[in-house]
Design an enzyme around this catalytic site. Structure first.
Site, PDB file in Angstrom:
ATOM      1  N   GLU A  31       0.825  -1.215   0.000  1.00 52.01           N
ATOM      2  CA  GLU A  31       0.000   0.000   0.000  1.00 52.01           C
ATOM      3  C   GLU A  31       0.857   1.262   0.000  1.00 52.01           C
ATOM      4  OE1 GLU A  31      -3.069   0.215  -0.628  1.00 52.01           O
ATOM      5  OE2 GLU A  31      -3.542  -1.907  -0.491  1.00 52.01           O
ATOM      6  N   THR A  37       3.508   4.978  -6.920  1.00 51.13           N
ATOM      7  CA  THR A  37       3.746   4.627  -8.328  1.00 51.13           C
ATOM      8  C   THR A  37       2.612   3.767  -8.880  1.00 51.13           C
ATOM      9  OG1 THR A  37       5.411   3.706  -9.837  1.00 51.13           O
ATOM     10  CG2 THR A  37       5.117   2.539  -7.766  1.00 51.13           C
ATOM     11  N   LEU A  74      11.345   6.151  -6.140  1.00 52.81           N
ATOM     12  CA  LEU A  74       9.907   6.223  -5.845  1.00 52.81           C
ATOM     13  C   LEU A  74       9.462   7.614  -5.403  1.00 52.81           C
ATOM     14  CD1 LEU A  74       9.068   2.872  -3.993  1.00 52.81           C
ATOM     15  CD2 LEU A  74       8.106   3.685  -6.135  1.00 52.81           C
ATOM     16  N   GLY A  75      10.407   8.407  -4.897  1.00 51.21           N
ATOM     17  CA  GLY A  75      10.044   9.748  -4.428  1.00 51.21           C
ATOM     18  C   GLY A  75       9.452   9.720  -3.027  1.00 51.21           C
ATOM     19  N   TYR A  76       9.139  10.898  -2.489  1.00 52.66           N
ATOM     20  CA  TYR A  76       8.608  11.044  -1.120  1.00 52.66           C
ATOM     21  C   TYR A  76       9.385  10.145  -0.151  1.00 52.66           C
ATOM     22  CZ  TYR A  76       4.627  13.948  -2.365  1.00 52.66           C
ATOM     23  OH  TYR A  76       3.844  14.977  -2.780  1.00 52.66           O
ATOM     24  N   CYS A 186     -14.131   1.574 -14.875  1.00 49.58           N
ATOM     25  CA  CYS A 186     -14.550   2.981 -14.801  1.00 49.58           C
ATOM     26  C   CYS A 186     -13.282   3.838 -14.834  1.00 49.58           C
ATOM     27  CB  CYS A 186     -15.349   3.206 -13.517  1.00 49.58           C
ATOM     28  SG  CYS A 186     -16.185   4.789 -13.462  1.00 49.58           S
ATOM     29  N   CYS A 202     -26.169   4.027 -12.838  1.00 48.69           N
ATOM     30  CA  CYS A 202     -25.102   5.025 -12.709  1.00 48.69           C
ATOM     31  C   CYS A 202     -25.674   6.415 -13.037  1.00 48.69           C
ATOM     32  CB  CYS A 202     -23.957   4.673 -13.660  1.00 48.69           C
ATOM     33  SG  CYS A 202     -22.683   5.924 -13.687  1.00 48.69           S
TER      34      CYS A 202
HETATM   35  S1  SF4 Z   1     -21.521   3.374 -16.289  1.00 52.00           S
HETATM   36 FE1  SF4 Z   1     -20.874   4.639 -14.560  1.00 52.00          FE
HETATM   37  S2  SF4 Z   1     -19.818   3.239 -13.214  1.00 52.00           S
HETATM   38 FE2  SF4 Z   1     -19.958   2.231 -15.210  1.00 52.00          FE
HETATM   39  S3  SF4 Z   1     -18.068   2.746 -16.261  1.00 52.00           S
HETATM   40 FE3  SF4 Z   1     -19.594   4.265 -16.827  1.00 52.00          FE
HETATM   41  S4  SF4 Z   1     -19.304   5.927 -15.385  1.00 52.00           S
HETATM   42 FE4  SF4 Z   1     -18.274   4.162 -14.536  1.00 52.00          FE
END
Ligand code: SF4
Length: 342
Positions: A31, A37, A74-76, A186, A202
């Site tokens: 994490e 990166t 990696l920086g920071y 998404c 959505c």
């Molecule tokens: S429908 Fe909504 S949740 Fe699905 S990829 Fe498109 S923007 Fe993202």
């Protein structure tokens, strides 16, 4: 939404090395690296880091310089220093046992809400939402959040929503599923809305606001700085120094540096009192590069200088020795350049 994300994850899950384990040490390392990166580069760093420091005790017993060397690029770099600090705390004060609660994890140096949520949910199934850039994007779109995600109000709103949709069980898997969904489905550009299992609910898709979600209001102002580095040579030796000030690359090694307000010629730079220490026999501008950090842009000029003598109060080393020290990314590029031309 939650069930659909989980079903999507069963088919599309990314195979990442840290997912083979619920060991809090490994999850912690992954994490922290991933905050620095992209996944592809992160896997290499993760594997290298675990090879050098396979467990918290091994890390706790390492020198700061070795940890910084593993972190190089990696920086920071404060993140690496904080990791060492926390590893010592766990190894020596907590008898090698990682805290198993979000609230206890938060007390450790360098572990904030994001990392504590990731470790506690993935390793101990605690009901904590992990909100990274991918999750901000999915939730902003699915719920059509108008608040800017770079404000406290916006961040709190997304965190609240993310917490409210957590499943009862397998919280860690679900958190990882949502992050993968943002990374693969998404996506920032060209999200795959047409084949998205969440499409029918959505809100951003329905309102045609996908391309303007998430909202970001702050424009990053990048400060420009001019770094003049002097590769000061005498025979096979050259000068290095450790960065001490509270600035970028603290505790890493570099050549002597003069920072200027603009690009300068060598004739102007050589007037600096630093050069009273040397008799310069020859010089040339070797290499110029621009290095971008989150809030600043460094214009870096490497100058190669031959001097009659290196005074004893400077640290002088050879090329092969230098490669063992932790140094900033631009030096990696400079060394590669020297390797190529020599
Ligand atoms: S429908 Fe909504 S949740 Fe699905 S990829 Fe498109 S923007 Fe993202």
């Amino acid at each position: 939404m939650t069930n659909k994300i989980v079903s999507w994850y069963k088919v599309n899950k990314r195979n990442l090395p840290w997912r083979l384990s619920r060991d809090p040490y490994k999850i912690w390392v992954s994490e922290i690296i991933l905050q620095q990166t992209q996944i592809k580069n992160g896997i290499n760093y993760y594997n290298k880091f675990l090879k050098l420091f396979p467990d918290v005790k091994k890390l706790a017993n390492s020198s700061e310089e070795n940890v910084l060397k593993a972190w190089q690029g990696l920086g920071y770099y404060n993140r690496a220093i904080n990791m060492l600090h926390t590893a010592k705390k766990i190894a020596f004060d907590l008898d090698g046992n990682f805290p198993d609660k979000y609230s206890e994890l938060l007390k450790l140096k360098g572990i904030g809400d994001y990392t504590a949520s990731a470790i506690s949910s993935i390793c101990y199934n605690e009901k904590k939402a992990v909100v990274d850039g991918n999750v901000y994007r999915v939730i902003s779109r699915y719920f059509d959040v108008e608040e800017s995600i770079d404000t406290a109000k916006g961040k709190n709103k997304i965190k609240k929503i993310a917490t409210s949709i957590l499943p009862k069980d397998k919280v860690g898997d679900y958190n990882q599923a949502l992050m993968d969904f943002g990374a693969l489905q998404c996506t920032k550009y060209n999200p795959k809305c047409l084949e998205c299992p969440l499409a029918n609910k959505c809100v951003a898709k329905e309102k045609n606001t996908v391309h303007v979600r998430p909202v970001k209001s702050k424009i990053k102002v990048s400060k420009i700085r001019y770094f003049n580095y002097f590769h000061i040579k005498n025979n096979c030796y050259f000068i290095v120094q450790k960065r001490k000030s509270n600035d970028v690359w603290k505790k890493l090694y570099e050549f002597p540096l003069i920072e200027s307000k603009k690009s300068l010629k060598f004739e102007e730079l050589v007037k600096n009192s630093f050069f009273k220490n040397f008799k310069v026999l020859d010089f040339k501008k070797k290499f110029v590069l621009v290095h971008k950090l989150s809030h600043q842009q460094l214009k870096i000029f490497f100058w190669e200088l031959y001097v009659e003598k290196i005074p004893s109060d400077f640290k002088k080393i050879t090329f092969n020795q230098f490669k063992k020290y932790p140094f900033p990314k631009p030096f990696e590029i400079y060394l590669e350049y020297l390797d190529k031309i020599n």
